[in-house]
Write a protein that holds these residues in place. Structure first.
Motif, PDB file in Angstrom:
ATOM      1  N   TRP A 155     -52.784  47.407 -33.290  1.00 39.12           N
ATOM      2  CA  TRP A 155     -51.625  46.546 -33.131  1.00 39.12           C
ATOM      3  C   TRP A 155     -50.885  46.411 -34.457  1.00 39.12           C
ATOM      4  CZ3 TRP A 155     -49.999  44.586 -28.505  1.00 39.12           C
ATOM      5  CH2 TRP A 155     -50.909  44.620 -27.430  1.00 39.12           C
ATOM      6  N   HIS A 181     -47.060  48.681 -25.512  1.00 41.64           N
ATOM      7  CA  HIS A 181     -47.722  47.398 -25.292  1.00 41.64           C
ATOM      8  C   HIS A 181     -47.148  46.353 -26.247  1.00 41.64           C
ATOM      9  CE1 HIS A 181     -50.842  48.978 -22.600  1.00 41.64           C
ATOM     10  NE2 HIS A 181     -50.780  50.057 -23.347  1.00 41.64           N
ATOM     11  N   ALA A 237     -47.386  41.968 -27.226  1.00 41.75           N
ATOM     12  CA  ALA A 237     -48.111  40.714 -27.031  1.00 41.75           C
ATOM     13  C   ALA A 237     -47.663  39.700 -28.070  1.00 41.75           C
ATOM     14  CB  ALA A 237     -49.620  40.943 -27.133  1.00 41.75           C
ATOM     15  N   TRP A 267     -48.923  36.333 -30.154  1.00 41.04           N
ATOM     16  CA  TRP A 267     -50.098  35.556 -30.589  1.00 41.04           C
ATOM     17  C   TRP A 267     -49.645  34.529 -31.603  1.00 41.04           C
ATOM     18  CZ3 TRP A 267     -52.464  35.086 -35.464  1.00 41.04           C
ATOM     19  CH2 TRP A 267     -53.724  34.463 -35.472  1.00 41.04           C
ATOM     20  N   ALA A 290     -57.942  47.367 -27.805  1.00 44.62           N
ATOM     21  CA  ALA A 290     -58.395  46.086 -27.261  1.00 44.62           C
ATOM     22  C   ALA A 290     -57.191  45.187 -27.064  1.00 44.62           C
ATOM     23  CB  ALA A 290     -59.385  45.427 -28.228  1.00 44.62           C
ATOM     24  N   PRO A 291     -57.268  44.217 -26.132  1.00 42.81           N
ATOM     25  CA  PRO A 291     -56.193  43.222 -26.011  1.00 42.81           C
ATOM     26  C   PRO A 291     -56.004  42.513 -27.349  1.00 42.81           C
ATOM     27  CG  PRO A 291     -57.734  43.058 -24.183  1.00 42.81           C
ATOM     28  CD  PRO A 291     -58.350  43.996 -25.170  1.00 42.81           C
ATOM     29  N   ILE A 292     -54.811  41.955 -27.568  1.00 45.16           N
ATOM     30  CA  ILE A 292     -54.496  41.358 -28.860  1.00 45.16           C
ATOM     31  C   ILE A 292     -55.493  40.267 -29.238  1.00 45.16           C
ATOM     32  CG2 ILE A 292     -52.876  39.675 -27.902  1.00 45.16           C
ATOM     33  CD1 ILE A 292     -52.515  41.581 -31.251  1.00 45.16           C
ATOM     34  N   GLU A 293     -55.964  39.486 -28.259  1.00 41.44           N
ATOM     35  CA  GLU A 293     -56.913  38.417 -28.561  1.00 41.44           C
ATOM     36  C   GLU A 293     -58.224  38.985 -29.086  1.00 41.44           C
ATOM     37  OE1 GLU A 293     -53.931  37.111 -25.662  1.00 41.44           O
ATOM     38  OE2 GLU A 293     -55.383  38.761 -25.662  1.00 41.44           O
ATOM     39  N   GLU A 294     -58.656  40.088 -28.497  1.00 41.78           N
ATOM     40  CA  GLU A 294     -59.887  40.736 -28.952  1.00 41.78           C
ATOM     41  C   GLU A 294     -59.675  41.384 -30.310  1.00 41.78           C
ATOM     42  OE1 GLU A 294     -63.800  42.274 -28.972  1.00 41.78           O
ATOM     43  OE2 GLU A 294     -62.861  40.705 -27.757  1.00 41.78           O
ATOM     44  N   TRP A 295     -58.537  42.034 -30.491  1.00 45.94           N
ATOM     45  CA  TRP A 295     -58.253  42.722 -31.749  1.00 45.94           C
ATOM     46  C   TRP A 295     -58.178  41.747 -32.920  1.00 45.94           C
ATOM     47  CZ3 TRP A 295     -54.168  43.253 -35.343  1.00 45.94           C
ATOM     48  CH2 TRP A 295     -54.189  44.429 -36.115  1.00 45.94           C
TER      49      TRP A 295
END
Length: 349
Positions: A39, A133, A135, A137, A149-154
């Motif tokens: 990301w 993609h 997102a 945050w 990985a999703p932004i929260e996981e990354w």
């Protein structure tokens, strides 16, 4: 390219080959195997006030833009018209009433669907924009071509570290970019260790207690730097690097979020966003002094990186050795790069 087998995990491992810091081959590997799989911070949610507001960036050679739709959703696309590859938006940020190609006027809606192709009979459903993609945050907008990985996981390790900082409540005080004729890894090597602070950053060295400075490596993706403020020093420090290029620099007076953007094998761009707790006009002079001080530290890093880059390209230096005591962060960073090159070679067989 030099054989990878000579780079080993050891008390004093070898550095990456100097050629990797300027060669086109290394750059092409890293933009695909590293940058396209993570990301990248592209802007702030407050930049997307109305439908049609957009921000663009260059993600390691991939032109990207994010735009707010009429439904309030921020989406991202490759900044490439499906007709003959013209850029669709030209500026770093702005507003459009519709996405109209400036070359031959192909027309897209804010969801990336092709709505018009003058004088052509084509299936519009097959020629929408290439999606990216996107997102949001904590008020920051990120994009990724192929997220692992999703932004929260990354961002989970940064998210834990940043809990005590009211990021959404901070106000943007200044944003600017620095461009340098430096390979992105030259800057990464420098950021990954504090050994150079007493010699390169006299102002920072005077502000923090170097005996308390710690660099902790977490897995293969995060580094955290902490240091206490000296009595009378301008700042304490908590610096978090989410590899490969996102930096959260947190201070007792606010925060600087920086994004590294490689632009070629020998060039890079850093975008700095300085946030403070309030924008009280009475404190403008104090804010400017703190940000100017932080900018001075950043410029000192760029200056030494410029000098190192020239020597990496001069042809006399190939590899050095790394200290397991002082350069654990550099070892972590270079291992990430090494693994990307190894993965590319394994997949290319």
């Amino acid at each position: 390219m030099t054989e990878l087998s000579r780079i080993v995990s050891a008390p004093s491992p070898e550095t990456l080959p100097a050629e990797w810091y300027w060669s086109e081959e290394a750059w092409q590997i890293e933009r695909r195997e590293i940058w396209a799989k993570h990301w990248v911070l592209i802007g702030r949610a407050t930049q997307f006030d109305a439908p049609g507001d957009y921000v663009s960036a260059l993600l390691a050679g991939y032109p990207i833009f994010a735009i707010k739709g009429k439904d309030g959703v921020i989406r991202a696309f490759h900044n490439v018209c499906r007709h003959r590859a013209s850029p669709l938006v030209q500026d770093c940020a702005g507003h459009v009433d519709r996405i109209s190609c400036p070359y031959h006027r192909w027309l897209y809606d804010f969801e990336g669907r092709l709505k018009g192709a003058p004088s052509m009979e084509i299936d519009k459903d097959e020629f929408g924009l290439f999606p990216v993609h996107c997102a949001v945050w904590r008020g920051l907008v990120f994009v990724s071509i192929d997220p692992e990985a999703p932004i929260e996981e990354w961002l989970k390790d940064i998210a834990m570290a940043a809990l005590r900082y009211p990021i959404e409540e901070l106000k943007l005080a200044r944003e600017f970019t620095i461009e340098a004729d430096v390979n992105w890894k030259t800057y990464g090597d420098n950021y990954a260790e504090a050994w150079h602070i007493p010699t390169i950053h006299p102002g920072l060295n005077a502000s923090i207690d170097m005996a308390s400075y710690k660099i902790e490596t977490v897995g293969n993706t995060l580094q955290s730097h902490t240091a206490d403020a000296r009595d009378g020093g301008k700042t304490d420090g908590f610096w978090v690097w989410r590899l490969p290029g996102l930096f959260f620099n947190m201070y007792n007076w606010g925060m600087n979020v920086a994004q590294l953007e490689p632009t070629g094998p020998r060039s890079m761009r850093l975008t700095y966003r300085y946030f403070v707790k309030d924008l009280d006009p009475a404190k403008q002079e104090e804010r400017d002094a703190l940000i100017d001080w932080a900018y001075m530290v950043a410029k000192e890093d760029i200056d030494i990186c410029n000098a190192v880059q020239k020597n990496l390209e001069a042809g006399i230096y190939d590899r050095g050795r790394l200290s397991g005591v002082h350069e654990n962060g550099v070892i972590q960073f270079q291992n990430m790069v090494l693994e990307a090159h190894q993965r590319y070679r394994a997949e290319s067989r």
